[in-house]
Design a protein around this motif. Structure first.
Motif, PDB file in Angstrom:
ATOM      1  N   ALA A 254      -6.920  16.050  10.464  1.00 51.20           N
ATOM      2  CA  ALA A 254      -6.889  15.143  11.615  1.00 51.20           C
ATOM      3  C   ALA A 254      -7.654  13.864  11.326  1.00 51.20           C
ATOM      4  CB  ALA A 254      -7.471  15.854  12.839  1.00 51.20           C
ATOM      5  N   GLU A 255      -8.803  13.991  10.681  1.00 50.70           N
ATOM      6  CA  GLU A 255      -9.574  12.800  10.327  1.00 50.70           C
ATOM      7  C   GLU A 255      -8.823  11.961   9.300  1.00 50.70           C
ATOM      8  OE1 GLU A 255     -14.084  11.459   8.924  1.00 50.70           O
ATOM      9  OE2 GLU A 255     -13.578  13.582   9.109  1.00 50.70           O
ATOM     10  N   ALA A 256      -8.155  12.606   8.346  1.00 50.30           N
ATOM     11  CA  ALA A 256      -7.370  11.869   7.348  1.00 50.30           C
ATOM     12  C   ALA A 256      -6.271  11.053   8.014  1.00 50.30           C
ATOM     13  CB  ALA A 256      -6.771  12.846   6.339  1.00 50.30           C
ATOM     14  N   LEU A 257      -5.628  11.610   9.011  1.00 54.17           N
ATOM     15  CA  LEU A 257      -4.564  10.894   9.711  1.00 54.17           C
ATOM     16  C   LEU A 257      -5.126   9.699  10.485  1.00 54.17           C
ATOM     17  CD1 LEU A 257      -2.622  14.040  10.871  1.00 54.17           C
ATOM     18  CD2 LEU A 257      -1.642  12.227   9.444  1.00 54.17           C
ATOM     19  N   ARG A 258      -6.271   9.887  11.120  1.00 59.32           N
ATOM     20  CA  ARG A 258      -6.898   8.758  11.820  1.00 59.32           C
ATOM     21  C   ARG A 258      -7.322   7.671  10.832  1.00 59.32           C
ATOM     22  NH1 ARG A 258      -9.040  13.147  14.894  1.00 59.32           N
ATOM     23  NH2 ARG A 258     -10.969  13.154  13.657  1.00 59.32           N
ATOM     24  N   ASN A 259      -7.801   8.093   9.651  1.00 57.36           N
ATOM     25  CA  ASN A 259      -8.172   7.118   8.625  1.00 57.36           C
ATOM     26  C   ASN A 259      -6.969   6.316   8.153  1.00 57.36           C
ATOM     27  OD1 ASN A 259     -10.872   7.870   8.674  1.00 57.36           O
ATOM     28  ND2 ASN A 259     -10.701   9.248   6.916  1.00 57.36           N
ATOM     29  N   THR A 260      -5.826   6.959   8.073  1.00 60.27           N
ATOM     30  CA  THR A 260      -4.617   6.268   7.645  1.00 60.27           C
ATOM     31  C   THR A 260      -4.243   5.163   8.622  1.00 60.27           C
ATOM     32  OG1 THR A 260      -3.562   7.881   6.188  1.00 60.27           O
ATOM     33  CG2 THR A 260      -2.108   6.624   7.604  1.00 60.27           C
ATOM     34  N   VAL A 261      -4.304   5.441   9.904  1.00 55.79           N
ATOM     35  CA  VAL A 261      -3.996   4.414  10.891  1.00 55.79           C
ATOM     36  C   VAL A 261      -4.992   3.260  10.787  1.00 55.79           C
ATOM     37  CG1 VAL A 261      -3.793   3.908  13.359  1.00 55.79           C
ATOM     38  CG2 VAL A 261      -2.868   6.045  12.445  1.00 55.79           C
TER      39      VAL A 261
ATOM     40  N   VAL B 192       0.838  -1.190   0.000  1.00 50.54           N
ATOM     41  CA  VAL B 192       0.000   0.000   0.000  1.00 50.54           C
ATOM     42  C   VAL B 192       0.881   1.251   0.000  1.00 50.54           C
ATOM     43  CG1 VAL B 192      -1.689   1.351   1.321  1.00 50.54           C
ATOM     44  CG2 VAL B 192      -1.861  -1.144   1.248  1.00 50.54           C
ATOM     45  N   LEU B 193       0.540   2.204  -0.866  1.00 50.46           N
ATOM     46  CA  LEU B 193       1.132   3.537  -0.821  1.00 50.46           C
ATOM     47  C   LEU B 193       0.031   4.516  -0.423  1.00 50.46           C
ATOM     48  CD1 LEU B 193       3.412   5.589  -1.299  1.00 50.46           C
ATOM     49  CD2 LEU B 193       2.672   5.722  -3.690  1.00 50.46           C
ATOM     50  N   ASP B 194       0.219   5.215   0.700  1.00 51.19           N
ATOM     51  CA  ASP B 194      -0.802   6.106   1.242  1.00 51.19           C
ATOM     52  C   ASP B 194      -0.287   7.541   1.249  1.00 51.19           C
ATOM     53  OD1 ASP B 194      -2.909   7.288   2.556  1.00 51.19           O
ATOM     54  OD2 ASP B 194      -2.700   6.137   4.405  1.00 51.19           O
ATOM     55  N   LEU B 195      -1.063   8.437   0.625  1.00 48.79           N
ATOM     56  CA  LEU B 195      -0.734   9.862   0.623  1.00 48.79           C
ATOM     57  C   LEU B 195      -1.415  10.614   1.765  1.00 48.79           C
ATOM     58  CD1 LEU B 195       0.033   8.898  -2.262  1.00 48.79           C
ATOM     59  CD2 LEU B 195      -0.710  11.119  -3.099  1.00 48.79           C
ATOM     60  N   VAL B 196      -2.201   9.919   2.567  1.00 51.92           N
ATOM     61  CA  VAL B 196      -3.013  10.518   3.634  1.00 51.92           C
ATOM     62  C   VAL B 196      -3.911  11.610   3.028  1.00 51.92           C
ATOM     63  CG1 VAL B 196      -3.019  11.334   6.017  1.00 51.92           C
ATOM     64  CG2 VAL B 196      -1.008  10.138   5.130  1.00 51.92           C
ATOM     65  N   PRO B 197      -4.809  11.228   2.116  1.00 51.23           N
ATOM     66  CA  PRO B 197      -5.643  12.228   1.441  1.00 51.23           C
ATOM     67  C   PRO B 197      -6.710  12.802   2.368  1.00 51.23           C
ATOM     68  CG  PRO B 197      -6.307  10.013   0.822  1.00 51.23           C
ATOM     69  CD  PRO B 197      -5.073   9.860   1.644  1.00 51.23           C
ATOM     70  N   VAL B 198      -6.956  14.103   2.189  1.00 52.69           N
ATOM     71  CA  VAL B 198      -8.016  14.801   2.921  1.00 52.69           C
ATOM     72  C   VAL B 198      -9.202  14.943   1.981  1.00 52.69           C
ATOM     73  CG1 VAL B 198      -8.667  16.891   4.166  1.00 52.69           C
ATOM     74  CG2 VAL B 198      -6.284  16.074   4.232  1.00 52.69           C
TER      75      VAL B 198
END
Length: 380
Positions: free
Chosen positions: A20-27, A7-13
């Protein structure tokens, strides 16, 4: 022999959401990717993009490692020039000390250039071509406007003209710090200096590149594994892989090892996947126009593009793998076959987090079935 997915994740908003929600979604996505069987979870480095919260990937890597237990975690890529080799080595040594030896340090050569850096030569014109079923479009000639947000990054990150030329030396320094063999020499003496806690850290080093240039050559010459970008630079991926393999000499690895990236959206039906992916063109255009990635639009907002926008992102649209699981698996198999990839790196962006999770889960299940099929084993 199987080809792992990563997986390659850009932490999209997403539009209407928050970083902050994008970061929680990434985890959350990392935990689900581990359960689905993905081999690696890598973070990209992007700055000054309203729609991307992955500006501090090395911090997010630690959060993901704390929330998972087996999946390898890393960067694709940590941009040399934005940080120095000593800082990078110390960071990954710290991560390894905290969470154990499951970190992949991917290094990139470019990033935002310094003001005054000479423009690279224009890419030679070439028509789209299909190579054994894989679309290899004419390369996109990306030009950085002086007043663009991308150019501003170079100033704010302290880039200086010519610093991309220091990449090979920084890679050598980093390797010495991790191996515990760094000798400063000169006025500082000739004895070994440990970069604690980097010295002796078991970190897997990668080099990532988009063309058949210096990154591919350096990765090959050092015998390192290499990441080639079909998702951001589909027109140059074959040249990139070929340059790496041509330059390869046994070093860290006895033989070349390549991961190739792809943009993917999977849904239960082709039509639903197309609908979920319809915000992608406007998002890519925001990056290429220099304003920075916008918050990722909901499907209804990105369905219609004018001719100029469509033309500027045509290569990316045509090389994104969108569809039901069987369709996407077929196209990924073509990418694997044509590039000779040892691993595939998948990046998926949708407006709703649940749709992104579902896409990765559908793909993992379908790819596992494809890899275990007798015809797939025989073909390799």
């Amino acid at each position: 022999m199987t080809t792992p997915l990563a997986v390659l994740d850009l932490v999209p908003v997403s539009a209407g959401s928050t970083p902050a929600e994008a970061l929680r979604n990434t985890v959350d996505l990392a935990q689900r990717a581990e359960r689905a069987g993905y081999a690696r979870y890598w973070l990209a480095e992007h700055h000054l993009n309203p729609g991307v919260a992955g500006s501090a990937p090395n911090v997010v890597i630690g959060a993901i490692a704390a929330a998972t237990s087996r999946i390898r975690v890393g960067s694709a890529a940590t941009l040399v020039g934005n940080q120095r080799a000593l800082q990078i080595a110390e960071t990954f040594g710290t991560l390894t000390g905290l969470y154990g030896p499951r970190f992949d340090l991917g290094l990139g050569r470019s990033g935002a250039p310094a003001p005054g850096t000479a423009k690279p030569p224009s890419l030679a014109p070439r028509s789209d071509e299909v190579v054994d079923g894989l679309l290899v479009p004419a390369p996109f000639d990306f030009r950085i406007a002086p007043n663009s947000r991308f150019a501003l990054q170079g100033t704010l990150l302290g880039r200086v003209p010519g610093d991309v030329g220091a990449f090979e030396g920084e890679v050598s320094l980093l390797r010495a710090f991790l191996a515990g063999t760094y000798e400063p020499g000169g006025a500082h003496g000739g004895s070994v200096v440990d970069a604690t806690p980097a010295a002796g850290a078991d970190v897997e080093l990668w080099v990532h590149g988009s063309t058949g240039g210096e990154s591919a050559r350096i990765a090959g010459a050092l015998g390192l594994p290499y990441g080639a970008n079909y998702h951001t630079s589909p027109g140059t991926v074959l040249a990139s892989v070929e340059a790496y393999r041509s330059a390869f000499r046994p070093g860290v690895l006895p033989a070349p090892h390549v991961v190739v990236s792809a943009d993917v959206v999977v849904a239960d039906t082709d039509a639903e996947a197309v609908r979920l992916g319809s915000g992608y063109a406007a998002w890519v255009h925001s990056i290429r126009s220099g304003v920075g990635a916008i918050a990722y639009p909901p499907p209804a907002d990105g369905a219609v593009l004018d001719a100029e926008v469509a033309s500027s992102v045509g290569d990316r649209l045509a090389t994104r793998f969108v569809g039901a699981p069987s369709e996407v698996v077929s196209r990924l198999e073509t990418l694997r076959r044509v590039t000779g990839a040892d691993e595939l790196l998948v990046t998926t962006i949708t407006h709703e987090h649940a749709d992104r999770v579902h896409s990765y889960e559908l793909l993992a299940e379908a790819w596992a079935a494809h890899e275990s099929a007798p015809e797939a084993v025989v073909a390799r």
